[in-house]
Design a protein around this motif. Structure first.
Motif, short mmCIF file in Angstrom:
data_model
loop_
_atom_site.label_atom_id
_atom_site.label_comp_id
_atom_site.label_asym_id
_atom_site.label_seq_id
_atom_site.Cartn_x
_atom_site.Cartn_y
_atom_site.Cartn_z
N SER A 133 -4.30 41.48 21.81
CA SER A 133 -2.93 41.83 22.18
C SER A 133 -2.04 40.59 22.25
N LEU A 134 -2.56 39.51 22.79
CA LEU A 134 -1.81 38.26 22.87
C LEU A 134 -1.50 37.72 21.48
N ILE A 135 -2.49 37.71 20.62
CA ILE A 135 -2.29 37.22 19.25
C ILE A 135 -1.30 38.11 18.51
N GLY A 136 -1.49 39.41 18.59
CA GLY A 136 -0.59 40.34 17.91
C GLY A 136 0.83 40.25 18.41
N GLY A 137 1.00 40.19 19.72
CA GLY A 137 2.34 40.06 20.30
C GLY A 137 3.00 38.75 19.90
N GLY A 138 2.21 37.70 19.88
CA GLY A 138 2.74 36.40 19.45
C GLY A 138 3.20 36.41 18.01
N LEU A 139 2.42 37.05 17.15
CA LEU A 139 2.80 37.13 15.74
C LEU A 139 4.04 38.00 15.53
N ILE A 140 4.15 39.08 16.29
CA ILE A 140 5.35 39.92 16.20
C ILE A 140 6.58 39.12 16.64
N ILE A 191 -0.53 43.50 5.53
CA ILE A 191 -1.66 42.64 5.16
C ILE A 191 -2.30 41.97 6.37
N ALA A 192 -1.51 41.65 7.40
CA ALA A 192 -2.05 40.95 8.58
C ALA A 192 -3.23 41.68 9.21
N PRO A 193 -3.16 42.99 9.43
CA PRO A 193 -4.34 43.66 10.00
C PRO A 193 -5.56 43.61 9.06
N PRO A 224 13.87 42.15 -1.93
CA PRO A 224 12.64 41.36 -2.08
C PRO A 224 12.11 40.80 -0.76
N TRP A 225 12.99 40.22 0.07
CA TRP A 225 12.47 39.68 1.32
C TRP A 225 12.05 40.79 2.26
N ARG A 226 12.73 41.94 2.20
CA ARG A 226 12.32 43.09 3.01
C ARG A 226 10.90 43.53 2.63
N ALA A 227 10.66 43.62 1.33
CA ALA A 227 9.34 44.02 0.84
C ALA A 227 8.28 43.01 1.27
N ALA A 228 8.61 41.73 1.20
CA ALA A 228 7.67 40.68 1.61
C ALA A 228 7.35 40.80 3.10
N PHE A 229 8.36 41.03 3.92
CA PHE A 229 8.15 41.17 5.36
C PHE A 229 7.24 42.37 5.66
N LEU A 230 7.52 43.51 5.02
CA LEU A 230 6.71 44.71 5.23
C LEU A 230 5.29 44.52 4.71
N ALA A 231 5.15 43.82 3.58
CA ALA A 231 3.81 43.55 3.04
C ALA A 231 3.02 42.69 4.03
N GLY A 232 3.68 41.71 4.63
CA GLY A 232 3.01 40.88 5.63
C GLY A 232 2.55 41.69 6.82
N ALA A 233 3.37 42.66 7.23
CA ALA A 233 2.99 43.52 8.36
C ALA A 233 1.79 44.40 8.01
#
Length: 142
Positions: free
Chosen positions: A9-16, A60-62, A49-58
């Motif tokens: 939870s700490l890691i996930g919250g920090g990344l968000i 891919i991270a899990p 493009p940056w929107r797609a990259a942001f969503l892809a990161g969200a």
């Protein structure tokens, strides 16, 4: 009962939080997932493009978390139909509320926006009442 996962939870919250700060710093935009998603669905936004990259990161991270050997435990007493219906109801709420809890809660509270703090309190109060009614009055999910 939900598993107690303070490290995850700490890691996930920090990344968000980090992603929200970086998005604001580099693009001057609020990290509301539904607003970002709307820009990559037809008709495409000019800045898709940056929107797609942001969503892809969200997304891919899990997957990276799982690949590193950690696990994400999830179980739900709800049927797939109930989950889909809940997702639809949340989608309607996002449209009616003018955004999703990620943009309102994470970014709105951090900016001390009275309107977004009120929206987040409304989301949370509704969730608390819904869970109380479903679990304690109706007995669903027991």
């Amino acid at each position: 009962m939900t598993d107690f996962t303070p490290l995850q939870s700490l890691i996930g919250g920090g990344l968000i939080g980090l992603s929200a700060v970086l998005l604001m710093a580099f693009h001057g935009r609020i990290a509301g997932m539904t607003g970002l998603l709307a820009g990559v669905l037809p008709p495409l936004a000019a800045d898709w493009p940056w929107r797609a990259a942001f969503l892809a990161g969200a997304a891919i991270a899990p997957m990276l978390w799982l690949a590193s050997g950690w696990e994400i435990s999830f179980s739900s007493p709800a049927t797939p139909w109930t989950l889909a219906t809940g997702g639809f109801v949340v989608g309607v709420g996002v449209v009616l509320g003018g955004g999703c809890p990620s943009g309102h809660g994470v970014c709105g509270i951090a900016r001390f926006s009275k309107r977004l703090i009120a929206a987040t309190l409304t989301f949370m109060a509704t969730a608390f009442v819904s869970i109380f009614v479903l679990r304690h009055l109706i007995g669903a999910g027991s």
